[in-house]
Design a protein around this motif. Structure first.
Motif, short mmCIF file in Angstrom:
data_model
loop_
_atom_site.label_atom_id
_atom_site.label_comp_id
_atom_site.label_asym_id
_atom_site.label_seq_id
_atom_site.Cartn_x
_atom_site.Cartn_y
_atom_site.Cartn_z
N LEU A 89 -2.68 -8.75 -6.89
CA LEU A 89 -2.60 -7.54 -6.09
C LEU A 89 -3.75 -6.64 -6.48
N LEU A 90 -4.75 -6.55 -5.65
CA LEU A 90 -5.94 -5.78 -5.97
C LEU A 90 -5.74 -4.33 -5.56
N TYR A 91 -5.79 -3.44 -6.59
CA TYR A 91 -5.61 -2.02 -6.34
C TYR A 91 -4.34 -1.77 -5.53
N ALA A 92 -3.24 -1.96 -6.23
CA ALA A 92 -1.93 -1.95 -5.57
C ALA A 92 -1.67 -0.71 -4.74
N SER A 93 -2.16 0.44 -5.17
CA SER A 93 -1.82 1.67 -4.45
C SER A 93 -2.81 2.02 -3.35
N LYS A 94 -3.81 1.17 -3.11
CA LYS A 94 -4.83 1.52 -2.12
C LYS A 94 -4.24 1.64 -0.73
N SER A 95 -3.28 0.77 -0.38
CA SER A 95 -2.73 0.80 0.97
C SER A 95 -1.71 1.90 1.15
N LYS A 96 -1.29 2.52 0.03
CA LYS A 96 -0.32 3.60 0.10
C LYS A 96 -0.91 4.81 -0.60
N LYS A 97 -1.69 5.57 0.12
CA LYS A 97 -2.37 6.70 -0.48
C LYS A 97 -1.37 7.66 -1.10
N ASN A 98 -1.61 8.03 -2.34
CA ASN A 98 -0.66 8.82 -3.10
C ASN A 98 -0.79 10.30 -2.77
N THR A 99 -0.26 10.69 -1.61
CA THR A 99 -0.41 12.07 -1.14
C THR A 99 0.88 12.86 -1.26
N TRP A 100 1.84 12.33 -2.00
CA TRP A 100 3.18 12.91 -1.99
C TRP A 100 3.35 14.10 -2.93
N LEU A 101 2.34 14.46 -3.73
CA LEU A 101 2.52 15.58 -4.66
C LEU A 101 1.29 16.48 -4.68
N ARG A 102 0.79 16.82 -3.49
CA ARG A 102 -0.45 17.60 -3.43
C ARG A 102 -0.23 19.02 -2.93
N ALA A 103 1.00 19.50 -2.98
CA ALA A 103 1.27 20.86 -2.51
C ALA A 103 0.53 21.88 -3.37
N SER A 106 -5.76 9.12 -5.17
CA SER A 106 -5.41 8.29 -4.02
C SER A 106 -5.19 6.83 -4.42
N ASP A 107 -5.74 6.44 -5.57
CA ASP A 107 -5.58 5.06 -6.04
C ASP A 107 -5.46 5.09 -7.57
N ILE A 108 -4.23 5.15 -8.05
CA ILE A 108 -3.99 5.28 -9.48
C ILE A 108 -4.48 4.06 -10.24
N GLN A 109 -4.30 2.88 -9.66
CA GLN A 109 -4.76 1.66 -10.34
C GLN A 109 -6.27 1.69 -10.55
N HIS A 110 -7.00 2.05 -9.53
CA HIS A 110 -8.45 2.15 -9.65
C HIS A 110 -8.84 3.22 -10.66
N SER A 111 -8.11 4.34 -10.66
CA SER A 111 -8.40 5.43 -11.60
C SER A 111 -8.20 4.98 -13.04
N LEU A 112 -7.15 4.19 -13.29
CA LEU A 112 -6.94 3.66 -14.64
C LEU A 112 -8.07 2.73 -15.05
N TYR A 113 -8.49 1.86 -14.13
CA TYR A 113 -9.63 0.99 -14.42
C TYR A 113 -10.88 1.82 -14.74
N ALA A 114 -11.10 2.89 -13.96
CA ALA A 114 -12.28 3.73 -14.16
C ALA A 114 -12.26 4.41 -15.52
N LYS A 115 -11.06 4.66 -16.05
CA LYS A 115 -10.92 5.29 -17.37
C LYS A 115 -11.02 4.27 -18.51
N GLY A 116 -11.10 2.98 -18.14
CA GLY A 116 -11.27 1.96 -19.16
C GLY A 116 -10.07 1.07 -19.43
N PHE A 117 -9.02 1.19 -18.62
CA PHE A 117 -7.86 0.32 -18.83
C PHE A 117 -8.26 -1.14 -18.65
N ASN A 118 -7.72 -2.00 -19.51
CA ASN A 118 -8.06 -3.43 -19.50
C ASN A 118 -6.79 -4.25 -19.35
N GLY A 119 -6.65 -4.92 -18.23
CA GLY A 119 -5.47 -5.74 -17.97
C GLY A 119 -5.42 -7.02 -18.76
#
Length: 316
Positions: free
Chosen positions: A21-35, A173-186
């Motif tokens: 599953l590549l960038y699991a959250s990409k298809s579901k943009k995380n817009t639910w807490l942006r008030a 918008s993409d938590i998985q990508h953001s974690l990778y960008a911060k250096g997370f290693n699967g």
């Protein structure tokens, strides 16, 4: 399985191999807490502050479950807490999670990755005695995390030496990508914790599970608390909480065990306070390979096949 606080995993199950599953959250943009809210009308900030007050309350008892020298910086000194409404179960859960976290990371060799899904006021990065080479990722609302970081800095809170603390905005918008960008290693061990994260819908938590399922290596743990009302969102006949949790987690590749607050209290020599506590405490184990593990396996298989083709060509 050993006693509750041991929570030793059963003999290693054969990992489930699944499609990556590549960038699991990409298809579901995380817009639910942006008030856009301020401190006066922000219910999520108020909820995080209330949780901090529960930890402060735990410190003024004769026998506190744990020590938190920093939670007090989030609570205004003039705030009068109704101790009868303070949840002993919340502190029991916090103690259980603390102990499980430290036992787990202390048995990991080399790089240790901890992912905390929080309300933005989690003091674990500062108050726990993390071993060397621990990288802590806090996923929480940026507006609350920034306010908390300022207050923690004001009271001199510091992460242990030779450890790294990184924040990933929940609004990404993409938590998985953001974690990778911060250096997370699967391809490295990790442990995932959820406590205090504002989960609005079952779909929100499914999105979180999908990210954890994609990033956590086989055998890694995901533990914490979920609001019990999530189990009541199913349409039709309501299954038991245990069956519902098993179905939810197994559909994302995790085997889950529920933990009783009364059992935690008993293991600590405490009595559980009366009253209804509407959270579910759990520990889950990843049964699947992470995306990075799958990619490593794919590359190795490709290399072996290419070497076999070259040998066959030389024989000709």
């Amino acid at each position: 399985m050993e006693g509750l606080m041991g929570f030793v995993r059963s003999p290693a199950a054969t990992p489930i191999v699944r499609r990556s599953l590549l960038y699991a959250s990409k298809s579901k943009k995380n817009t639910w807490l942006r008030a856009k809210l301020n401190a006066e009308n922000d219910p999520l900030l108020q909820a995080a502050t209330s949780a901090a007050s529960l930890l402060v309350k735990s410190l003024i008892t004769s026998e506190p479950l744990f020590v938190d020298p920093y939670a007090g910086c989030f609570v205004h000194p003039d705030v009068q807490m109704d101790l009868k409404k303070c949840s002993h179960q919340y502190c029991l859960a916090t103690k259980f999670i603390d102990d499980k976290l430290l036992r787990t990371v202390n048995h990991i060799d080399g790089l240790k990755q901890v992912v905390l899904l929080t309300d933005g006021m989690d003091t674990r990065p500062y108050r726990l005695n993390w071993p060397t080479s621990t990288v802590i990722f806090d996923i929480s609302l940026e507006r609350i995390f920034k306010k908390s970081a300022e207050k923690l800095q004001g009271v001199g809170a510091k992460v242990p030496r030779n450890c790294l603390f990184l924040h990933v905005p929940l609004e990404s918008s993409d938590i998985q990508h953001s974690l990778y960008a911060k250096g997370f290693n699967g391809n490295q061990p990790s442990i995932w914790v959820i406590q205090g994260l504002p989960v609005m819908t079952l779909a929100n938590f499914n999105e979180i599970l999908l990210v954890a399922s994609s990033l956590a290596m086989s055998g890694c743990l995901f533990l914490g608390e979920l609001p019990a009302w999530l189990a009541e969102t199913e349409i039709g006949i309501k299954p038991s909480t245990e069956k519902w949790m098993n179905k939810l987690f197994m559909s994302n590749g995790f085997r889950v065990d529920l933990v009783g607050y009364d059992e935690v209290a008993k293991s600590l020599g405490k009595e559980e306070s009366p009253g209804e506590y509407k959270n579910i405490l759990f520990v889950a184990e990843q049964l699947q390979f992470s995306d990075d593990q799958m990619e490593t396996w794919r590359r190795e298989l490709q290399r072996v096949e290419e070497e076999g083709d070259e040998e066959g060509f030389e024989e000709l």
